[in-house]
Motif scaffolding. Structure first.
Motif, PDB file in Angstrom:
ATOM      1  N   GLN A 166      30.315   4.354   7.732  1.00 11.32           N
ATOM      2  CA  GLN A 166      30.208   4.478   9.197  1.00 11.32           C
ATOM      3  C   GLN A 166      30.641   5.912   9.492  1.00 11.32           C
ATOM      4  OE1 GLN A 166      33.221   1.964  10.973  1.00 11.32           O
ATOM      5  NE2 GLN A 166      33.680   3.550  12.430  1.00 11.32           N
ATOM      6  N   TRP A 167      29.691   6.741   9.902  1.00  8.83           N
ATOM      7  CA  TRP A 167      30.016   8.149  10.113  1.00  8.83           C
ATOM      8  C   TRP A 167      30.003   8.437  11.597  1.00  8.83           C
ATOM      9  CZ3 TRP A 167      25.594  10.254   6.484  1.00  8.83           C
ATOM     10  CH2 TRP A 167      25.836   9.843   5.174  1.00  8.83           C
ATOM     11  N   MET A 168      31.157   8.421  12.184  1.00 10.93           N
ATOM     12  CA  MET A 168      31.245   8.731  13.606  1.00 10.93           C
ATOM     13  C   MET A 168      32.034  10.024  13.843  1.00 10.93           C
ATOM     14  SD  MET A 168      31.796   4.951  15.233  1.00 10.93           S
ATOM     15  CE  MET A 168      31.687   5.503  16.927  1.00 10.93           C
ATOM     16  N   THR A 169      33.125  10.169  13.094  1.00  9.30           N
ATOM     17  CA  THR A 169      34.039  11.279  13.371  1.00  9.30           C
ATOM     18  C   THR A 169      33.451  12.618  12.934  1.00  9.30           C
ATOM     19  OG1 THR A 169      35.853   9.752  13.006  1.00  9.30           O
ATOM     20  CG2 THR A 169      36.408  12.100  13.021  1.00  9.30           C
ATOM     21  N   GLY A 173      35.915  15.409  17.012  1.00 10.65           N
ATOM     22  CA  GLY A 173      36.779  14.268  17.318  1.00 10.65           C
ATOM     23  C   GLY A 173      36.262  12.930  16.846  1.00 10.65           C
ATOM     24  N   GLY A 174      37.219  12.011  16.692  1.00  9.45           N
ATOM     25  CA  GLY A 174      36.903  10.653  16.275  1.00  9.45           C
ATOM     26  C   GLY A 174      37.071   9.672  17.425  1.00  9.45           C
ATOM     27  N   SER A 201      34.441   7.662   4.809  1.00 10.20           N
ATOM     28  CA  SER A 201      35.286   7.027   3.796  1.00 10.20           C
ATOM     29  C   SER A 201      34.523   6.282   2.726  1.00 10.20           C
ATOM     30  CB  SER A 201      36.267   6.069   4.472  1.00 10.20           C
ATOM     31  OG  SER A 201      37.376   6.803   4.895  1.00 10.20           O
ATOM     32  N   THR A 252      45.863   5.773   1.133  1.00  3.78           N
ATOM     33  CA  THR A 252      44.465   5.384   0.826  1.00  3.78           C
ATOM     34  C   THR A 252      43.870   6.366  -0.178  1.00  3.78           C
ATOM     35  OG1 THR A 252      43.332   6.607   2.629  1.00  3.78           O
ATOM     36  CG2 THR A 252      44.176   4.430   3.174  1.00  3.78           C
ATOM     37  N   ILE A 415      45.667   4.477  12.820  1.00  3.14           N
ATOM     38  CA  ILE A 415      44.900   5.695  13.114  1.00  3.14           C
ATOM     39  C   ILE A 415      43.396   5.427  13.135  1.00  3.14           C
ATOM     40  CG2 ILE A 415      44.320   8.020  12.310  1.00  3.14           C
ATOM     41  CD1 ILE A 415      47.178   8.251  11.212  1.00  3.14           C
ATOM     42  N   TRP A 416      42.855   4.941  11.996  1.00  3.44           N
ATOM     43  CA  TRP A 416      41.393   4.792  11.987  1.00  3.44           C
ATOM     44  C   TRP A 416      40.975   3.561  12.786  1.00  3.44           C
ATOM     45  CZ3 TRP A 416      40.454   4.291   5.915  1.00  3.44           C
ATOM     46  CH2 TRP A 416      40.966   3.099   5.468  1.00  3.44           C
ATOM     47  N   GLU A 417      39.716   3.522  13.113  1.00  2.00           N
ATOM     48  CA  GLU A 417      39.137   2.451  13.951  1.00  2.00           C
ATOM     49  C   GLU A 417      39.761   2.425  15.358  1.00  2.00           C
ATOM     50  OE1 GLU A 417      36.581   1.443  12.802  1.00  2.00           O
ATOM     51  OE2 GLU A 417      36.863   1.720  10.652  1.00  2.00           O
ATOM     52  N   GLY A 418      40.281   3.557  15.778  1.00  2.00           N
ATOM     53  CA  GLY A 418      40.869   3.639  17.123  1.00  2.00           C
ATOM     54  C   GLY A 418      42.376   3.702  17.032  1.00  2.00           C
ATOM     55  N   THR A 419      42.952   4.800  17.529  1.00  2.00           N
ATOM     56  CA  THR A 419      44.408   4.938  17.481  1.00  2.00           C
ATOM     57  C   THR A 419      45.045   3.995  18.510  1.00  2.00           C
ATOM     58  OG1 THR A 419      44.415   6.642  19.168  1.00  2.00           O
ATOM     59  CG2 THR A 419      44.217   7.399  16.887  1.00  2.00           C
ATOM     60  N   ASN A 421      46.911   4.598  21.116  1.00  2.00           N
ATOM     61  CA  ASN A 421      46.692   4.969  22.523  1.00  2.00           C
ATOM     62  C   ASN A 421      45.261   4.710  22.955  1.00  2.00           C
ATOM     63  OD1 ASN A 421      49.296   5.785  22.710  1.00  2.00           O
ATOM     64  ND2 ASN A 421      48.885   7.959  22.983  1.00  2.00           N
ATOM     65  N   GLU A 485      48.036   4.599  33.200  1.00  2.00           N
ATOM     66  CA  GLU A 485      47.685   5.177  31.898  1.00  2.00           C
ATOM     67  C   GLU A 485      48.945   5.429  31.061  1.00  2.00           C
ATOM     68  OE1 GLU A 485      44.395   7.948  32.201  1.00  2.00           O
ATOM     69  OE2 GLU A 485      45.124   8.992  30.428  1.00  2.00           O
TER      70      GLU A 485
END
Ligand SMILES: Cc1cc2nc3c(=O)[nH]c(=O)nc-3n(C[C@H](O)[C@H](O)[C@H](O)COP(=O)(O)OP(=O)(O)OC[C@H]3O[C@@H](n4cnc5c(N)ncnc54)[C@H](O)[C@@H]3O)c2cc1C
Length: 547
Positions: A166-169, A173-174, A201, A252, A415-419, A421, A485
């Motif tokens: 899955q190449w998004m970042t 930015g990710g 990854s 990892t 961190i990955w798949e959405g931090t 925050n 927020e």
């Protein structure tokens, strides 16, 4: 005779799990599944030994052959090669799509992942993306792609199973992919991608789903489209893709995370030539659920080793397990594990339910619960791993015991798949669509109301009070965007922790009623004392001074 400390050992990773056997009995009730998981529980121990022996084998990138040809070959560790075959054979992706268990197929699949995953050196990463790609393709309506790729991604044959990246970042930015720089150009019937992917990854995978902006599309996330890339040609050569380097990561380390240049890589459009972020959303629902389950299975591994060590390590004249303070410490983290387990596996059950129809309430609940489960369990995984390695003393900090990897690998989960925050803000957005907060309150109440045992009354009230407070706070903060927020993380964490507690209370009652003993009830009581309600308003001016 000199003293040598016995190292911590693992027992059967199904039988010794304080949560999984009762959860499977309650939600699957299949003797065959129990037998399967028990045998995987032994396999997990065997592979833990291999994992320790394989510790220093890390992926390598060879960019050139002896004759100067660019080859960009990535070699992975022997255990990773074995993990690929094990994952296929044990259906770590396929079981989720197996019609035998209907909506409960996901519970079956993730039970396998939970038992075996921690022994496979984060091979769960490509599997999560493979599962996410399967779900995304199935939801795409693109029958040609479904027919060609889904049988490969869900194969149980190691010779034919494919994995997907899955190449998004990108460098831009990710979290915020709206600035994606990769451009898609039409070349006859095909598309060609030009750009740089900053974190990929699963570069050893056969395919990937990725975002790119078709030439001429507007800026921003709306202008992005979702593409499928087959990485290699029939001779195994990368198709106009260069691997610039592998990332040198904290944890990892067995996962070959690469930076790529796409130099005209041929790609197929999955759906329409825009709205790619919406098209890839099903992938995130699945990978975030994998993240939550990986968080609890990592916690379980740390706890298993710390608990065993406490029965082998003598200090001040007694085993650690007989020291009240050490017992108190382990109990605190076992309660965290138990709560996190319930939330992750509730997320799993919802995924299964929605894939088989699902009610409106389940749909509304899942919208908020999935990001909440990911962010809450990700943070718990780091805290529990840290405590578990401390429970092994200095040995916990020494690399060749294998113990520090548990903490290093856990740190990626928030961190990955959405931090944390980013997912907290996602939670607010999910609630903004209406009905989700009521669905969460309903879920808390339904689970607390099951409990009739007097020992569960106080934890049940703690969960009820926390959800009431969270609802009141968000109602007050709603008209004040900065306040809302700034408090989003404490709000989402409170929802996560009160869901965990309520689910734990409900499951504890089931365990008491069905011969699984009082351990889960003890976990619920302890979890309630660990702190559930985190709502508070930190003045933004103070925060600005501090940050
Ligand atoms: C080991 C590893 C493997 C990875 N593999 C892949 C992969 O295979 N494919 C892929 O696409 N990506 C992958 N990633 C990338 C990962 O998904 C991103 O790093 C992650 O989404 C965060 O994006 P970022 O790095 O741009 O951080 P940023 O978005 O720059 O975040 C920095 C900080 O800002 C905070 N933040 C961001 N936005 C807000 C906001 N609006 N309000 C408050 N706080 C905010 C974040 O919480 C974070 O703490 C991988 C990352 C790692 C570490």
């Amino acid at each position: 005779m000199a003293f040598f400390q016995d190292p911590p050992r693992l027992g059967n990773q199904f039988d010794e799990d304080p949560m999984l056997p009762s959860w499977i009995a309650r939600h699957l009730g299949s003797e065959d599944v129990v037998a399967e998981l028990r045998s995987l529980g032994d396999l997990a121990v065997e592979h833990y030994g291999k994992q320790l022996a394989d510790r220093l084998n890390e992926p390598t990138l060879t960019q050139w052959d002896a004759w100067g040809n660019r080859i960009d070959r990535i070699d992975v560790s022997p255990l990773w090669q074995e993990a690929q075959a094990l994952a296929a054979r044990h259906g770590m992706v396929a079981a989720g799509y197996d019609p035998r268990h209907g909506a409960r197929a996901r519970t079956h699949q993730f039970a396998i992942v939970h038992v075996l995953g921690p022994s496979l050196d984060v091979y769960s990463c490509p599997l999560a993306m493979t599962d996410g790609a399967t779900r995304t393709l199935l939801g795409s309506g693109n029958q040609a792609l479904i027919d060609r790729y889904v049988p490969l991604l869900t194969s149980r044959d190691p010779a034919t199973m494919w994995t997907s990246g899955q190449w998004m970042t990108e460098r831009t930015g990710g979290s915020d992919v709206s600035q994606t720089e990769t451009v898609a150009r039409k070349d006859g019937d095909t598309w060609r991608l030009h750009g740089t992917k900053w974190f990929t990854s699963a570069t050893t995978s056969q395919m990937a789903l990725t975002l790119a902006r078709p030439e001429g599309n507007p800026d921003g996330s709306r202008g992005l489209a979702l593409f499928l890339v087959e990485l290699r040609d029939a001779n195994g050569r990368l198709r106009n893709i260069q691997v610039n380097r592998l990332k040198d990561k904290l944890g990892t380390r067995k996962v070959p995370t690469a930076e790529l240049t796409l130099d005209g890589a041929p790609a197929t459009l999955v759906g329409s030539a825009s709205d790619g972020v919406r098209a890839i959303a099903p992938m995130l629902g699945v990978t975030r659920t994998w993240n939550a389950v990986s968080a609890v299975s990592g916690m379980r591994r740390g706890l298993a080793l710390a608990a065993d060590y406490a029965r082998r390590r003598k200090v001040f004249g007694a085993l650690l397990v007989d020291k009240p303070l050490h017992t108190d410490t382990l109990a605190g983290i076992e309660a965290e594990y138990a709560g996190a387990f319930c939330l992750a596996f509730r997320s799993v059950a919802l995924l299964g339910a929605l894939e088989h129809g699902g009610t409106d309430t389940e749909e509304r609940l899942a919208r908020a619960l999935v990001p909440i489960a990911k962010l809450t369990t990700g943070k718990q995984a780091v805290a529990v791993a840290s405590e578990a390695i401390e429970a092994c003393g200095g040995a916990g900090y020494v690399e060749d015991t294998g113990l520090p990897r548990i903490l290093a690998d856990a740190q990626v989960l928030p961190i990955w798949e959405g931090t944390t925050n980013v997912l907290s803000l996602d939670t607010l957005r999910a609630l903004g669509k209406g009905g989700a907060l009521e669905a969460i309150a309903g879920e808390v109440e339904r689970n607390v109301a099951i409990a009739t045992d007097p020992g569960l009354a106080t934890p049940g009230e703690v969960a009820r009070a926390a959800v009431r407070h969270a609802i009141a706070w968000v109602g007050e903060a709603m008209p004040q965007p900065d306040r809302l927020e700034a408090g989003a993380r404490r709000f989402a964490m409170t929802l996560g922790r009160c869901l965990e507690l309520a689910l734990l209370v409900g499951h504890a009652q089931w365990c008491l009623d069905h011969g699984f003993g009082p351990r889960t009830a003890a976990a619920a009581r302890r979890f309630a004392q660990n702190g559930v309600d985190q709502i508070s308003d930190a003045p933004l001016d103070d925060s600005k001074l501090l940050a």
